[in-house]
Design a protein around this motif. Structure first.
Motif, short mmCIF file in Angstrom:
data_model
loop_
_atom_site.label_atom_id
_atom_site.label_comp_id
_atom_site.label_asym_id
_atom_site.label_seq_id
_atom_site.Cartn_x
_atom_site.Cartn_y
_atom_site.Cartn_z
N ILE A 118 60.23 -4.27 22.29
CA ILE A 118 60.68 -3.59 21.07
C ILE A 118 59.44 -3.10 20.33
O ILE A 118 58.48 -3.86 20.14
N LYS A 119 59.46 -1.82 19.91
CA LYS A 119 58.33 -1.26 19.17
C LYS A 119 58.84 -0.54 17.93
O LYS A 119 59.76 0.29 18.03
N VAL A 120 58.25 -0.84 16.78
CA VAL A 120 58.65 -0.20 15.53
C VAL A 120 57.38 0.16 14.76
O VAL A 120 56.54 -0.71 14.49
N ASN A 121 57.23 1.44 14.43
CA ASN A 121 56.12 1.88 13.58
C ASN A 121 56.70 2.14 12.20
O ASN A 121 57.25 3.21 11.94
N ALA A 122 56.60 1.14 11.33
CA ALA A 122 57.29 1.19 10.04
C ALA A 122 56.36 1.71 8.96
O ALA A 122 55.20 1.33 8.88
N LEU A 123 56.91 2.58 8.13
CA LEU A 123 56.22 3.06 6.93
C LEU A 123 54.89 3.71 7.27
O LEU A 123 53.88 3.51 6.59
N ALA A 124 54.88 4.49 8.36
CA ALA A 124 53.66 5.23 8.72
C ALA A 124 53.51 6.44 7.82
O ALA A 124 54.49 6.98 7.28
N ASP A 125 52.26 6.90 7.65
CA ASP A 125 52.00 8.00 6.75
C ASP A 125 50.82 8.80 7.27
O ASP A 125 49.86 8.24 7.82
N GLN A 126 50.88 10.13 7.13
CA GLN A 126 49.78 11.00 7.54
C GLN A 126 49.53 12.03 6.45
O GLN A 126 50.44 12.74 6.03
N GLN A 127 48.30 12.07 5.96
CA GLN A 127 47.93 13.01 4.91
C GLN A 127 46.54 13.55 5.21
O GLN A 127 45.75 12.94 5.93
N SER A 128 46.24 14.71 4.63
CA SER A 128 44.91 15.31 4.74
C SER A 128 44.32 15.44 3.36
O SER A 128 45.03 15.70 2.38
N ILE A 129 43.01 15.29 3.29
CA ILE A 129 42.31 15.36 2.02
C ILE A 129 41.02 16.14 2.23
O ILE A 129 40.34 15.98 3.25
N THR A 130 40.69 17.04 1.30
CA THR A 130 39.51 17.89 1.39
C THR A 130 38.55 17.54 0.27
O THR A 130 38.92 17.54 -0.90
N LEU A 131 37.29 17.26 0.63
CA LEU A 131 36.30 16.79 -0.33
C LEU A 131 34.96 17.45 -0.06
O LEU A 131 34.65 17.84 1.07
N ALA A 132 34.15 17.56 -1.12
CA ALA A 132 32.76 18.01 -0.98
C ALA A 132 31.87 16.79 -0.82
O ALA A 132 32.29 15.64 -1.01
N ALA A 133 30.62 17.02 -0.46
CA ALA A 133 29.68 15.92 -0.28
C ALA A 133 29.51 15.14 -1.57
O ALA A 133 29.38 15.72 -2.66
N GLY A 134 29.55 13.82 -1.46
CA GLY A 134 29.40 12.95 -2.61
C GLY A 134 30.69 12.62 -3.32
O GLY A 134 30.71 11.77 -4.21
N GLU A 135 31.79 13.25 -2.90
CA GLU A 135 33.07 13.01 -3.56
C GLU A 135 33.86 11.91 -2.84
O GLU A 135 33.74 11.72 -1.64
N THR A 136 34.67 11.21 -3.61
CA THR A 136 35.58 10.20 -3.09
C THR A 136 36.99 10.57 -3.53
O THR A 136 37.22 10.87 -4.71
N GLY A 137 37.92 10.57 -2.61
CA GLY A 137 39.30 10.88 -2.94
C GLY A 137 40.24 9.86 -2.34
O GLY A 137 39.88 9.11 -1.42
N SER A 138 41.45 9.81 -2.86
CA SER A 138 42.46 8.87 -2.38
C SER A 138 43.70 9.63 -1.94
O SER A 138 44.08 10.63 -2.56
N THR A 139 44.30 9.16 -0.88
CA THR A 139 45.58 9.73 -0.46
C THR A 139 46.66 9.36 -1.45
O THR A 139 46.49 8.45 -2.28
N GLN A 140 47.77 10.04 -1.38
CA GLN A 140 48.90 9.71 -2.23
C GLN A 140 49.53 8.40 -1.78
O GLN A 140 49.29 7.92 -0.67
N ILE A 141 50.33 7.81 -2.63
CA ILE A 141 50.98 6.55 -2.29
C ILE A 141 51.95 6.76 -1.12
O ILE A 141 52.47 7.85 -0.91
N ASN A 142 52.11 5.72 -0.33
CA ASN A 142 53.03 5.77 0.80
C ASN A 142 54.46 5.97 0.29
O ASN A 142 54.91 5.29 -0.64
N LYS A 143 55.16 6.93 0.90
CA LYS A 143 56.50 7.29 0.42
C LYS A 143 57.61 6.40 0.97
O LYS A 143 58.79 6.64 0.71
#
Length: 719
Positions: A457-482
């Motif tokens: 049995i295999k279940v991939n629960a609550l998986a999420d894929q997002q892309s984020i674009t940043l410049a050098a020196g920047e830190t960003g966070s993905t959105q909350i898991n839906k």
């Protein structure tokens, strides 16, 4: 008395001035020769300088190469106008690679496998003598090759199961009573967050020699093969900073603070990553095959040190060696993969710690009760593997034309990935995803000596894929898991239906299909499929009988089989079997045409063959695989010598991982409504996620991405 006359002094010194003048002239000629040689040396150095600068200018603007790759406008302007070079120039555009046999490793032009990445400049000039006409003076020639480094970036990711945001209604209420959820302090050292070092400088300080032209494969192997102590890593970082003139960062304070808790010289840090283990740097990706740009990449010192500390402590932010719950459940847990720093071009990946939980649920381990169940031939065995909060960032593109340049990173994160099945002890806590290729069927349920469920049995629960674009020196966070609850429930139901079909179906009880026959069956069924992916049995039978040149499908022809075609008998309730063509039998077992009423509902085995009734209540749970197995069985009825051998090797596709397609009564009752409810459940999960975040400040499944540096359009001399 007259005196005798003495010889004249002047007469005795006649010719002395000639010797002096000769020596003087020899000295002057020697001095003039040295001046001429010095001039030649200067001319050579000037030509080399022009060639170097011109090659670098051309490599930075490869778009200005002409169509024959025999000139580069930027390189020529740099030499003739910017440096006023009076000589002749040969400028070529092409590919530089350390594997090329030429002395300068340069090949003019572009071909498959040799993309445009370099410019070669040969600068030559005649030398005008200072004194007289000296035609023996040579023409001065200098050569340089500059390569444009492929765009690259340095970044890291950090997954979080839960983040607390104090600026929410609940957070503001708690602040009134003195509880500040945002009051989280992190041990920091001034300057570390803004300090950068290069991998090349770090390796030099560690005493690990690296050739500037080392290939990326050799560089990755070199990093993976070297381990250093955490203390050496800190000392080397301090040495690099000191040599670069950075004086306001005192790593000694950090070393002393860590030394109180850790034995720094006894903790090893693996520098690179390979297929079997992870290190300080993830596997470096270089599109041009050279490690030169990676050696000069800017790496954030704070990220490097914190990652090194995590690896040195074995990545065990969580470690449960053996927890026994009432004898029924044995639990082990650990961090599978420490965080890593990614360096490279498109395709470079950074991983983050993945907590893996292994729970072995086995009724045999229950004191007294397990023995009694064993006597009755009954056992429930559920080896459960759960991965929690893992994240992987993949560099998908670099936008060098934007100002400032930016990097786009795709983040694949999962709050929960779970599976039940057999996994080898060596793989249980490896970095390999055990819920994929490494998972095998396990005997999950045995009742009164009857093996009911042998499956996975295999279940991939609550998986999420997002892309984020940043410049050098920047830190960003993905959105909350839906919280895609609908997808998770649907997948779990599909897996349970698969297990149910495995328990009730007669497959495996004497069913014999060779690998070649099964692969052939899959190939023909896929080739005959409809556009929506469903199997078209009539089209498949046509391909089996006649083949298709357009699809590259060979014909298998047709042949007679005994007792292989069902037909209704006994008032149409049961099946009798008659002789007929092979594909008549296959059509009947898959579609139910010519089948009796009860076999069509419940499923049965054919008399002359071990096949399944795919249109029955049970068989329809796993319709696609049922059709493949039946077709493979019918293919094997051809008794012609060497029939299957001719299909071994080329042209036979390997079995795929198609989703279970079911059309029977159980699927309509169980899976149909869930497919309708999936969007509603997904919306409920999204609403719940937003409520947790906006009202309570509980942000689930976010991932931080930090881009440390971006390199675009850099060029360097390679010859």
């Amino acid at each position: 008395m007259a005196r005798a006359r003495l010889p004249s002094r002047i007469g005795r010194q006649r010719g002395a001035m000639s010797v002096t003048m000769l020596l003087l002239m020899i000295g002057l000629v020697a001095m003039l020769g040295l001046v001429e040689i010095g001039y030649l040396y200067w001319a050579k150095r000037d030509a080399q300088k022009v060639a170097d600068l011109s090659a670098i200018a051309g490599a930075q603007r490869l778009d200005l190469c002409n169509t024959s790759y025999s000139n580069n406008t930027a390189a020529r302007i740099n030499a003739e106008k910017d440096n006023a070079f009076p000589g002749q120039l040969e400028i070529h555009c092409g590919n530089w690679n350390a594997v090329h046999a030429a002395a300068d490793h340069f090949v003019q032009g572009v071909s498959e496998g040799n993309p445009l990445n370099a410019v070669r400049v040969i600068a030559s000039r005649s030398v005008i003598p200072f004194f007289g006409q000296n035609e023996s003076l040579p023409t001065v020639t200098a050569q340089a090759v500059a390569k444009r480094s492929a765009p690259s970036a340095v970044f890291s990711v950090g997954s979080q199961l839960l983040r607390i945001n104090g600026d929410t209604p609940l957070g503001n209420v708690l602040k009134l009573v003195g509880v500040d959820l945002n009051a989280t302090t992190v041990l920091g050292y001034d300057g570390l967050a803004n300090a950068h070092i290069t991998p090349g400088g770090l390796l030099e300080a560690l005493g690990i020699p690296v050739d500037a032209n080392i290939s990326i494969g050799d560089f990755n192997a070199l990093l993976a093969a070297n381990k250093v102590s955490l203390g050496s890593l800190l000392d080397a970082s301090a040495s690099v900073l000191a040599r670069s003139g950075v004086t306001d960062i005192d790593l000694k304070a950090l070393r002393d603070a860590l030394g109180l808790e850790l034995s720094l010289d006894d903790l090893a840090v693996q520098l690179g990553s390979d297929d079997g283990s992870s290190g300080l740097f993830a596997k470096i990706i270089a599109p041009d095959g050279s490690a030169s740009s990676a050696l000069q990449a800017d790496v954030n010192l704070l990220d490097l040190i914190t990652t090194g500390i995590t690896i040195a402590s074995d990545g065990r932010g969580v470690a449960v060696n053996n927890l026994n719950l009432l004898g029924l459940v044995q639990v082990k847990a650990g961090v599978v993969e420490p965080p890593s720093i990614a360096i490279g071009g498109v395709g470079a990946r950074a991983y983050n710690a993945q907590v893996r939980l292994f729970a072995n649920i086995d009724t045999n381990n229950i004191p007294a009760v397990g023995g009694l169940l064993g006597l009755l031939g009954t056992r429930l065995n559920l080896p459960l593997h759960v991965d929690v909060t893992n994240a992987m960032g993949t560099l998908t593109s670099l936008q060098c034309s934007s100002s400032p340049p930016t990097a786009t990173i795709q983040v694949d994160a999962s709050v929960l990935r779970a599976c039940v099945g057999k996994v080898g002890d060596a793989d249980r806590f490896s970095k390999t995803n055990v819920c994929d290729a490494g998972l095998q069927n396990e005997q999950l349920l045995t009742l009164l000596g009857i093996p009911l469920i042998n499956n996975q049995i295999k279940v991939n629960a609550l998986a999420d894929q997002q892309s984020i674009t940043l410049a050098a020196g920047e830190t960003g966070s993905t959105q909350i898991n839906k919280l895609a609850l609908g997808n998770t429930v649907s997948e779990l139901t599909t897996q349970l239906l698969n297990v149910l079909s495995g328990m009730l179906n007669p497959r495996g009880n004497g069913l014999s299909t060779s690998d070649t026959a099964y692969q052939l069956a899959e190939r023909y069924l896929l080739a005959g499929s409809n556009s929506n992916g469903t199997y078209n049995i009539e089209r498949t039978i046509t391909l089996l009988e006649h083949g298709s040149k357009d699809l590259g499908i060979e014909k298998l022809g047709s042949w007679q089989i005994k007792k292989g075609v069902p037909e209704p008998c006994v008032l149409g309730l049961f099946n009798c079997f008659r002789d007929g063509t092979v594909w008549e039998g296959f059509r009947a077992t898959v579609t139910g045409q010519g089948s009796g009423l009860l076999p069509g509902l419940l499923g049965t085995l054919l008399g002359g063959l071990v096949v399944e009734r795919c249109n029955s209540v049970v068989g329809s749970l796993d319709y696609k695989n049922c059709a493949k197995r039946n077709l493979a069985s019918y293919i094997q009825t051809n008794t012609e010598e060497g029939f299957l051998d001719q299909f071994n090797g080329g042209g036979v596709t390997a079995p795929g991982n198609e989703e279970i397609a079911c059309t029977g009564i159980l699927c309509i009752v169980l899976k149909g409504p869930l497919d309708l409810l999936k969007p509603l459940l997904n919306n409920i999960g999204s609403l719940l996620s937003d409520l947790l975040a906006n009202l309570l400040g509980l942000e689930l499944g976010r991932t931080d991405v930090h881009v440390q540096s971006i390199q675009c359009g850099g060029a360097q001399l390679v010859y």
